[in-house]
Design an enzyme around this catalytic site. Structure first.
Site, PDB file in Angstrom:
ATOM      1  N   GLU A  81      -5.430   7.115   8.440  1.00 53.90           N
ATOM      2  CA  GLU A  81      -5.028   7.969   7.311  1.00 53.90           C
ATOM      3  C   GLU A  81      -3.511   8.197   7.324  1.00 53.90           C
ATOM      4  O   GLU A  81      -2.913   8.481   8.364  1.00 53.90           O
ATOM      5  CB  GLU A  81      -5.732   9.347   7.336  1.00 53.90           C
ATOM      6  CG  GLU A  81      -7.219   9.291   7.049  1.00 53.90           C
ATOM      7  CD  GLU A  81      -7.525   9.021   5.576  1.00 53.90           C
ATOM      8  OE1 GLU A  81      -6.960   9.673   4.700  1.00 53.90           O
ATOM      9  OE2 GLU A  81      -8.323   8.122   5.325  1.00 53.90           O
ATOM     10  N   SER A  82      -2.932   8.134   6.117  1.00 52.69           N
ATOM     11  CA  SER A  82      -1.473   8.260   6.020  1.00 52.69           C
ATOM     12  C   SER A  82      -0.970   9.611   6.521  1.00 52.69           C
ATOM     13  O   SER A  82       0.065   9.684   7.191  1.00 52.69           O
ATOM     14  CB  SER A  82      -1.025   8.043   4.572  1.00 52.69           C
ATOM     15  OG  SER A  82      -1.620   8.976   3.710  1.00 52.69           O
ATOM     16  N   CYS A  91       0.846  -1.210   0.000  1.00 53.03           N
ATOM     17  CA  CYS A  91       0.000   0.000   0.000  1.00 53.03           C
ATOM     18  C   CYS A  91       0.882   1.262   0.000  1.00 53.03           C
ATOM     19  O   CYS A  91       1.693   1.457   0.910  1.00 53.03           O
ATOM     20  CB  CYS A  91      -0.895   0.004   1.232  1.00 53.03           C
ATOM     21  SG  CYS A  91      -1.752   1.566   1.464  1.00 53.03           S
ATOM     22  N   LYS A 126     -11.508  -8.142   4.480  1.00 54.29           N
ATOM     23  CA  LYS A 126     -11.082  -7.523   5.745  1.00 54.29           C
ATOM     24  C   LYS A 126     -11.703  -8.189   6.966  1.00 54.29           C
ATOM     25  O   LYS A 126     -12.900  -8.467   6.985  1.00 54.29           O
ATOM     26  CB  LYS A 126     -11.513  -6.045   5.749  1.00 54.29           C
ATOM     27  CG  LYS A 126     -10.834  -5.232   4.681  1.00 54.29           C
ATOM     28  CD  LYS A 126     -11.464  -3.860   4.534  1.00 54.29           C
ATOM     29  CE  LYS A 126     -11.007  -3.237   3.235  1.00 54.29           C
ATOM     30  NZ  LYS A 126     -11.789  -2.103   2.813  1.00 54.29           N
TER      31      LYS A 126
HETATM   32  N1  LIG Z   1      -6.656   8.522   2.200  1.00 60.82           N
HETATM   33  C1  LIG Z   1      -6.114   7.279   2.703  1.00 60.82           C
HETATM   34  C2  LIG Z   1      -6.061   6.247   1.597  1.00 60.82           C
HETATM   35  C3  LIG Z   1      -5.593   4.890   2.108  1.00 60.82           C
HETATM   36  C4  LIG Z   1      -5.937   3.786   1.132  1.00 60.82           C
HETATM   37  O1  LIG Z   1      -6.676   3.998   0.151  1.00 60.82           O
HETATM   38  N2  LIG Z   1      -5.414   2.599   1.397  1.00 60.82           N
HETATM   39  C5  LIG Z   1      -5.806   1.480   0.580  1.00 60.82           C
HETATM   40  C6  LIG Z   1      -4.692   0.476   0.376  1.00 60.82           C
HETATM   41  S1  LIG Z   1      -3.384   1.107  -0.589  1.00 60.82           S
HETATM   42  C7  LIG Z   1      -6.890   0.737   1.305  1.00 60.82           C
HETATM   43  O2  LIG Z   1      -6.806   0.540   2.496  1.00 60.82           O
HETATM   44  N3  LIG Z   1      -7.911   0.333   0.603  1.00 60.82           N
HETATM   45  C8  LIG Z   1      -8.974  -0.384   1.212  1.00 60.82           C
HETATM   46  C9  LIG Z   1      -9.963  -0.813   0.224  1.00 60.82           C
HETATM   47  O3  LIG Z   1      -9.634  -0.767  -0.949  1.00 60.82           O
HETATM   48  O4  LIG Z   1     -11.049  -1.219   0.615  1.00 60.82           O
HETATM   49  C10 LIG Z   1      -4.736   7.545   3.310  1.00 60.82           C
HETATM   50  O5  LIG Z   1      -4.080   8.509   2.892  1.00 60.82           O
HETATM   51  O6  LIG Z   1      -4.340   6.798   4.207  1.00 60.82           O
END
Ligand SMILES: N[C@@H](CCC(=O)N[C@@H](CS)C(=O)NCC(=O)O)C(=O)O
Length: 244
Positions: free
Chosen positions: A80-81, A28, A55
């Protein structure tokens, strides 16, 4: 702790008092930001990887958004990152990554907003039919030009933070590290970043690659391309390349 991804039906490994935990996914780009900050600041932590296609309920209870990364320590949970990385920088202020100058801080926020265009452009081009690739590459190169110009305007370098990396360098890096995977996935030399056109970004890349945090948290383009191929086919293998 095992690095294998925890899926639906798994049990959440028990937490320990005072131990910081990152819920992550090994490929990720957003969790990669938080991992970079953890490594750069030498913050002790453990990692629990999650299968984001299947999940576990306990993960959704921690973060109803269902996204990695998530940080947890005792009764505190941050998601959140950006929020996780900034929280770490505030709690571990040594070797500070967020700029103290308000103008620089405001502009780094602008760069972060713009970063979304590059990340989206990258994944869109990775999954693009060949006939649409050139148009997508033209867009991506415009975004790279924006960052090249910003690095040149700052005049210092090699990092966005100057002679030392700042938080935005670690927000930028995960997409930049993955970018060479595009030329592999699309079998397209045109996707490569031209060092003549982008000398500042090329220098940034070289300087980033020398950082211990980048070495500890990163993967090479070939490995990224294998994961992304599976991801685009709807079959992400979260345990790819694990030897355990
Ligand atoms: N805005 C979030 C985006 C995080 C994100 O999209 N992570 C992805 C993995 S790279 C995720 O967890 N996706 C879950 C899903 O697709 O249901 C951040 O900056 O942390």
């Amino acid at each position: 702790m095992s690095l294998k991804a925890h899926a639906q039906g798994s049990t959440c490994p028990p937490t320990k008092p005072g131990v910081l935990r990152l819920y992550s996914m090994r490929f990720c780009p957003f969790a990669h930001r938080t991992r970079l900050v953890l490594h750069h600041k030498n913050i002790p932590h453990e990692v629990v990887n999650v299968n984001l296609k299947d999940k576990p309920d306990w993960f959704l209870a921690l973060n109803p958004l269902g996204n990695a990364p998530v940080l947890q320590i005792d009764d505190k949970i941050v998601v959140e990152s950006t929020a996780t990385s900034e929280w770490l920088d505030d709690v571990y202020p040594e070797n500070r990554l967020q700029p103290s100058d308000p103008y620089r801080r405001a502009w780094d926020r602008v760069l972060l907003e713009y970063m979304g265009k590059l990340t989206n452009g990258f994944y869109s081009a990775a999954g693009s039919p060949a006939a649409e690739l050139q148009g997508k590459l033209d867009e991506i190169m415009k975004h790279f030009q924006f960052f090249e110009d910003k690095l040149r305007e700052r005049g210092e370098g090699p990092f966005f933070g100057g002679s030392k990396p700042c938080m935005f360098d670690f927000f930028f890096w995960p997409t930049f590290e993955r970018y060479p995977a595009l030329a592999i996935l699309q079998d397209s030399p045109a996707a490569r970043l031209d060092p003549q056109r982008f000398p500042k970004l090329t220098a940034l890349g070289k300087a980033m690659e020398r950082l211990p945090a980048v070495k500890a948290a990163g993967l090479d383009a070939e490995k990224h391309s294998v994961f992304i191929k599976g991801y685009l086919a709807g079959k992400p293998d979260y345990d790819l390349f694990l030897e355990e």
